[in-house]
Enzyme design. Structure first.
Site, short mmCIF file in Angstrom:
data_model
loop_
_atom_site.label_atom_id
_atom_site.label_comp_id
_atom_site.label_asym_id
_atom_site.label_seq_id
_atom_site.Cartn_x
_atom_site.Cartn_y
_atom_site.Cartn_z
N HIS A 34 0.85 -1.19 0.00
CA HIS A 34 0.00 0.00 0.00
C HIS A 34 0.88 1.24 0.00
O HIS A 34 1.92 1.27 0.64
CB HIS A 34 -0.93 0.00 1.22
CG HIS A 34 -2.08 0.95 1.08
ND1 HIS A 34 -1.97 2.30 1.36
CD2 HIS A 34 -3.36 0.74 0.69
CE1 HIS A 34 -3.14 2.88 1.14
NE2 HIS A 34 -4.00 1.97 0.74
N GLU A 41 -7.70 -4.65 -0.03
CA GLU A 41 -8.35 -5.32 -1.15
C GLU A 41 -8.37 -6.84 -0.98
O GLU A 41 -9.31 -7.50 -1.41
CB GLU A 41 -7.66 -4.96 -2.47
CG GLU A 41 -8.04 -3.60 -3.02
CD GLU A 41 -7.24 -2.47 -2.41
OE1 GLU A 41 -6.27 -2.78 -1.66
OE2 GLU A 41 -7.56 -1.30 -2.65
#
EC number: 2.3.3.16
Length: 373
Positions: A250, A303
């Site tokens: 991320h 996700e």
């Protein structure tokens, strides 16, 4: 031509555009707080999405989202994102939304709440499609939360565990600082446009696969592991082929993405059937990444576990971006109001690096211009 500074980074990367009171992603501590409240506390205590919308927009739990009005989706294109984006934009003329510049904060807040629940309603109506009868409004009205109303409008008789799963996902996805769609919403709001325009524009930004489509891309990896029965070999194969390992890494967090932690716990608590295979893939991926890139901290992101939770709630892959949209309406609305109160047009500059002064005759194709004149 202007000289480009050596420290210039395109795309506003690292540039601070605003101060905000809405959310605090703690990149080093691996936490995400909405107006100071940790999302782990919100999800573990089963705070519903409608109440989290109020926390983000108002700073308190006093007045959550109202029920959506029984208003039919005005367009059925076959694409959920297109339907909700177009439907929201059409609210301005239908309901007489005035520009943000011409209304007070209380009116803007009321319009944002009304538009938010219509976005959820439009997603549910679009997903249900035109080949099934609509769920009677009296059944929808029996639901106690906005999330339950959404699931009932879409599925008819949803499993209560699926409603809880969607609530957990929406609360986790509700806000995350200055991402592309939120920035888009604030830019549009800064022009004084109406709230429907700002929300519709944010949905357009989220439609890009680099922002809103990643959960669906995790599922093929889980499918492959279920077929092969060996998570480590599947992960190694993906990395050996130079492909991106979806659901890991991320831009913000150096530690674990707190939303992944929240949704992992939700998947386990709710008994998601793919929980075990997801844990195996996660462990294999983290081990392989640490061996290959010991100098980089690459952890699970939201996700990965969002895919597991949404799959459990029977959300098809092509609808997952729309579910992200539903959750993020809360953050968008909070930022639109914050931008309205700021009252400043967003107007960044660009450094010109094109050709210097020249005549039209020197441009390639000038001869064709002459022949058609």
């Amino acid at each position: 031509m202007t000289v480009v500074p050596e420290n210039f980074v395109p795309g506003l990367d690292g540039v601070v555009a605003f101060t905000t009171e809405i959310a605090e992603p703690d990149k080093d501590g691996g936490a995400l707080r909405y107006r100071g409240v940790d999302i782990e506390d919100l999800v573990s205590q089963r705070v519903t999405f409608g109440d989290v919308w109020a926390l983000l927009v108002d700073g308190n739990f006093g007045s959550g989202l109202p029920p959506a009005e029984p208003f039919p989706l005005p367009i059925h294109s076959g694409d959920v994102r297109v339907d909700v984006q177009a439907g929201l934009a059409m609210l301005a003329p239908i309901w007489g939304y005035a520009p943000l510049l011409d209304i007070d904060d209380a009116t803007a807040r009321q319009q944002l709440a009304r538009a938010s629940v219509m976005a959820l309603s439009y997603v549910a109506q679009s997903a249900r499609g035109i080949y099934q009868p609509a769920v009677p409004q009296r059944i929808i009205d029996e639901c106690s939360t906005v999330t339950a109303r959404f699931m009932t409008r879409w599925q008819g008789e949803p499993d209560p565990r699926h409603i809880e799963a969607i609530d957990a996902y929406w609360v986790s996805a509700a806000e995350h600082g200055m991402n592309a769609s939120t920035f888009t919403a604030r830019v549009i709001a800064s022009t004084g446009a109406d709230v429907a325009a700002a929300l519709s524009g944010a949905i357009g930004a989220m439609s890009g696969p680099l922002h809103g489509g990643a959960p669906a891309r995790v599922l093929p990896m889980l499918d492959e592991v279920e077929r092969a029965g060996d998570a480590r070999s599947v992960v190694k194969g993906i990395l050996d082929r130079g492909e991106k390992l979806m659901g890991f890494g991320h831009r913000v967090y150096r530690a674990e993405d707190p939303r992944a932690r929240v949704l992992r716990a939700a998947a386990e608590r709710l008994g998601a059937p793919r929980y075990e295979v997801a844990v195996a893939v996660e462990q294999a991926a983290l081990s392989e990444l640490r061996e290959r890139r010991p100098d980089r901290a690459i952890e699970t992101n939201v996700e990965f576990w969002a895919a597991v939770v949404l799959d459990f709630a029977r959300v098809p892959a092509n609808m997952m971006p729309a579910m992200f949209t539903c959750g993020r309406t809360a953050g968008w609305c909070a930022h639109i109001l914050e931008q309205k109160r700021l009252g400043k047009l967003v107007r960044p500059s660009a450094i010109y690096v094109g050709p210097g002064p020249r005549s039209p005759e020197s441009v390639d194709g000038w001869e064709r211009v002459l022949t058609t004149a």
